[in-house]
Scaffold this motif. Sequence first.
Motif, PDB file in Angstrom:
ATOM      1  N   PRO A 178       0.836  -1.202   0.000  1.00  0.00           N
ATOM      2  CA  PRO A 178       0.000   0.000   0.000  1.00  0.00           C
ATOM      3  C   PRO A 178       0.872   1.254   0.000  1.00  0.00           C
ATOM      4  O   PRO A 178       1.978   1.256   0.525  1.00  0.00           O
ATOM      5  N   GLU A 179       0.369   2.304  -0.630  1.00  0.00           N
ATOM      6  CA  GLU A 179       1.108   3.557  -0.624  1.00  0.00           C
ATOM      7  C   GLU A 179       0.177   4.691  -0.224  1.00  0.00           C
ATOM      8  O   GLU A 179      -1.025   4.641  -0.479  1.00  0.00           O
ATOM      9  N   SER A 180       0.759   5.694   0.404  1.00  0.00           N
ATOM     10  CA  SER A 180      -0.019   6.860   0.821  1.00  0.00           C
ATOM     11  C   SER A 180      -0.402   7.682  -0.404  1.00  0.00           C
ATOM     12  O   SER A 180       0.157   7.515  -1.493  1.00  0.00           O
ATOM     13  N   THR A 181      -1.321   8.601  -0.212  1.00  0.00           N
ATOM     14  CA  THR A 181      -1.708   9.467  -1.320  1.00  0.00           C
ATOM     15  C   THR A 181      -0.534  10.349  -1.742  1.00  0.00           C
ATOM     16  O   THR A 181      -0.344  10.609  -2.936  1.00  0.00           O
ATOM     17  N   PHE A 182       0.289  10.803  -0.782  1.00  0.00           N
ATOM     18  CA  PHE A 182       1.482  11.588  -1.115  1.00  0.00           C
ATOM     19  C   PHE A 182       2.414  10.761  -1.988  1.00  0.00           C
ATOM     20  O   PHE A 182       2.917  11.224  -3.012  1.00  0.00           O
ATOM     21  N   HIS A 183       2.664   9.522  -1.603  1.00  0.00           N
ATOM     22  CA  HIS A 183       3.566   8.637  -2.349  1.00  0.00           C
ATOM     23  C   HIS A 183       3.036   8.411  -3.761  1.00  0.00           C
ATOM     24  O   HIS A 183       3.776   8.537  -4.748  1.00  0.00           O
ATOM     25  N   ALA A 184       1.762   8.100  -3.874  1.00  0.00           N
ATOM     26  CA  ALA A 184       1.167   7.831  -5.185  1.00  0.00           C
ATOM     27  C   ALA A 184       1.225   9.060  -6.086  1.00  0.00           C
ATOM     28  O   ALA A 184       1.599   8.961  -7.265  1.00  0.00           O
ATOM     29  N   THR A 185       0.873  10.209  -5.549  1.00  0.00           N
ATOM     30  CA  THR A 185       0.886  11.439  -6.345  1.00  0.00           C
ATOM     31  C   THR A 185       2.304  11.810  -6.754  1.00  0.00           C
ATOM     32  O   THR A 185       2.562  12.140  -7.924  1.00  0.00           O
ATOM     33  N   ALA A 186       3.235  11.756  -5.808  1.00  0.00           N
ATOM     34  CA  ALA A 186       4.627  12.130  -6.110  1.00  0.00           C
ATOM     35  C   ALA A 186       5.221  11.231  -7.183  1.00  0.00           C
ATOM     36  O   ALA A 186       5.829  11.720  -8.139  1.00  0.00           O
ATOM     37  N   THR A 187       5.068   9.922  -7.053  1.00  0.00           N
ATOM     38  CA  THR A 187       5.682   9.019  -8.033  1.00  0.00           C
ATOM     39  C   THR A 187       4.995   9.123  -9.394  1.00  0.00           C
ATOM     40  O   THR A 187       5.670   9.096 -10.426  1.00  0.00           O
ATOM     41  N   THR A 188       3.688   9.265  -9.409  1.00  0.00           N
ATOM     42  CA  THR A 188       2.973   9.406 -10.684  1.00  0.00           C
ATOM     43  C   THR A 188       3.387  10.697 -11.386  1.00  0.00           C
ATOM     44  O   THR A 188       3.688  10.692 -12.593  1.00  0.00           O
ATOM     45  N   ASP A 189       3.422  11.805 -10.640  1.00  0.00           N
ATOM     46  CA  ASP A 189       3.792  13.091 -11.233  1.00  0.00           C
ATOM     47  C   ASP A 189       5.249  13.090 -11.716  1.00  0.00           C
ATOM     48  O   ASP A 189       5.547  13.560 -12.820  1.00  0.00           O
ATOM     49  N   LEU A 190       6.160  12.567 -10.894  1.00  0.00           N
ATOM     50  CA  LEU A 190       7.571  12.516 -11.289  1.00  0.00           C
ATOM     51  C   LEU A 190       7.764  11.660 -12.536  1.00  0.00           C
ATOM     52  O   LEU A 190       8.504  12.033 -13.455  1.00  0.00           O
ATOM     53  N   HIS A 191       7.112  10.516 -12.569  1.00  0.00           N
ATOM     54  CA  HIS A 191       7.222   9.624 -13.722  1.00  0.00           C
ATOM     55  C   HIS A 191       6.737  10.342 -14.981  1.00  0.00           C
ATOM     56  O   HIS A 191       7.408  10.326 -16.023  1.00  0.00           O
ATOM     57  N   SER A 192       5.591  10.997 -14.891  1.00  0.00           N
ATOM     58  CA  SER A 192       5.041  11.720 -16.047  1.00  0.00           C
ATOM     59  C   SER A 192       5.960  12.858 -16.490  1.00  0.00           C
ATOM     60  O   SER A 192       6.216  13.031 -17.693  1.00  0.00           O
ATOM     61  N   MET A 193       6.462  13.645 -15.545  1.00  0.00           N
ATOM     62  CA  MET A 193       7.327  14.776 -15.885  1.00  0.00           C
ATOM     63  C   MET A 193       8.631  14.317 -16.529  1.00  0.00           C
ATOM     64  O   MET A 193       9.075  14.893 -17.527  1.00  0.00           O
ATOM     65  N   LEU A 194       9.234  13.270 -15.975  1.00  0.00           N
ATOM     66  CA  LEU A 194      10.504  12.788 -16.522  1.00  0.00           C
ATOM     67  C   LEU A 194      10.308  12.136 -17.890  1.00  0.00           C
ATOM     68  O   LEU A 194      11.143  12.290 -18.779  1.00  0.00           O
ATOM     69  N   ARG A 195       9.207  11.414 -18.071  1.00  0.00           N
ATOM     70  CA  ARG A 195       8.944  10.835 -19.402  1.00  0.00           C
ATOM     71  C   ARG A 195       8.749  11.940 -20.434  1.00  0.00           C
ATOM     72  O   ARG A 195       9.242  11.839 -21.558  1.00  0.00           O
ATOM     73  N   LEU A 196       8.067  12.996 -20.048  1.00  0.00           N
ATOM     74  CA  LEU A 196       7.883  14.128 -20.950  1.00  0.00           C
ATOM     75  C   LEU A 196       9.232  14.797 -21.237  1.00  0.00           C
ATOM     76  O   LEU A 196       9.543  15.123 -22.382  1.00  0.00           O
ATOM     77  N   ARG A 197      10.037  14.987 -20.210  1.00  0.00           N
ATOM     78  CA  ARG A 197      11.355  15.619 -20.356  1.00  0.00           C
ATOM     79  C   ARG A 197      12.237  14.853 -21.347  1.00  0.00           C
ATOM     80  O   ARG A 197      12.964  15.438 -22.130  1.00  0.00           O
ATOM     81  N   PHE A 198      12.195  13.515 -21.309  1.00  0.00           N
ATOM     82  CA  PHE A 198      13.061  12.703 -22.156  1.00  0.00           C
ATOM     83  C   PHE A 198      12.347  12.095 -23.365  1.00  0.00           C
ATOM     84  O   PHE A 198      12.881  11.211 -24.031  1.00  0.00           O
ATOM     85  N   ALA A 199      11.161  12.580 -23.674  1.00  0.00           N
ATOM     86  CA  ALA A 199      10.364  12.013 -24.771  1.00  0.00           C
ATOM     87  C   ALA A 199      11.102  12.039 -26.109  1.00  0.00           C
ATOM     88  O   ALA A 199      10.954  11.118 -26.917  1.00  0.00           O
ATOM     89  N   ALA A 200      11.891  13.058 -26.359  1.00  0.00           N
ATOM     90  CA  ALA A 200      12.578  13.190 -27.644  1.00  0.00           C
ATOM     91  C   ALA A 200      13.804  12.283 -27.772  1.00  0.00           C
ATOM     92  O   ALA A 200      14.338  12.118 -28.863  1.00  0.00           O
ATOM     93  N   ASP A 201      14.248  11.700 -26.667  1.00  0.00           N
ATOM     94  CA  ASP A 201      15.425  10.818 -26.702  1.00  0.00           C
ATOM     95  C   ASP A 201      14.958   9.372 -26.583  1.00  0.00           C
ATOM     96  O   ASP A 201      14.643   8.902 -25.490  1.00  0.00           O
ATOM     97  N   PRO A 202      14.929   8.638 -27.683  1.00  0.00           N
ATOM     98  CA  PRO A 202      14.401   7.271 -27.655  1.00  0.00           C
ATOM     99  C   PRO A 202      15.264   6.277 -26.883  1.00  0.00           C
ATOM    100  O   PRO A 202      14.863   5.137 -26.688  1.00  0.00           O
ATOM    101  N   THR A 203      16.427   6.707 -26.423  1.00  0.00           N
ATOM    102  CA  THR A 203      17.287   5.797 -25.657  1.00  0.00           C
ATOM    103  C   THR A 203      17.245   6.065 -24.159  1.00  0.00           C
ATOM    104  O   THR A 203      17.885   5.364 -23.385  1.00  0.00           O
ATOM    105  N   MET A 204      16.496   7.100 -23.736  1.00  0.00           N
ATOM    106  CA  MET A 204      16.409   7.442 -22.311  1.00  0.00           C
ATOM    107  C   MET A 204      15.105   6.882 -21.758  1.00  0.00           C
ATOM    108  O   MET A 204      14.024   7.300 -22.162  1.00  0.00           O
TER     109      MET A 204
END
Length: 181
Positions: free
Chosen positions: A61-87
């Motif tokens: 189980p994860e807290s709402t803080f944990h779920a929100t933080a990891t989901t947001d970070l994952h989305s932001m980093l995927r967007l940041r590296f979207a143009a690099d197909p090797t990242m």
Amino acid sequence: MSHPSASSTQTAPPVEQPPFEQVRRGYRWRSVLLPDGRETSVQVPLTPEDFLNPQEGDLVPESTFHATATTDLHSMLRLRFAADPTMAVFRDLIIRWGVPSLSNPAPDIAVIPNVRDRDRNRRTFNVWEEGARPILIIEVVSPDYRKQDLVNKVEIYERAGVQEYVILEQREQRGQVIDLV
């Protein structure tokens, strides 16, 4: 026509599930064989060692803080590296280091360069097979596994050659919520 005997129609006694307090930190399902030959599943509480060496299907189980933080970070980093197909940016993917006696946790977020076919579905990331290792790992501290996040995983990632390790933690002090990085 044969008739079932009385003993074959009786049901086996129920298998006791562990109390909630034992599984609130997480659990995995295990099959057990009942005395009558039937199979059933029971919840087995996770240990701190299980947290450092998770199996696919473990439920933590994860807290709402944990779920929100990891989901947001994952989305932001995927967007940041979207143009690099090797990242590649992975969330909660078991990393197999290929180092004897080194645990294989599933970091909240792992950023890994030089990944072939980054969008391929993976059940684990095998460092030695892929020829790439994470350069950044982000962990959001789980209160029930605080020592593992702040001590054990730091040692694991250092031994595995991870360049950067970021820890996010939300704590309450004197009635105020404080986010720590």
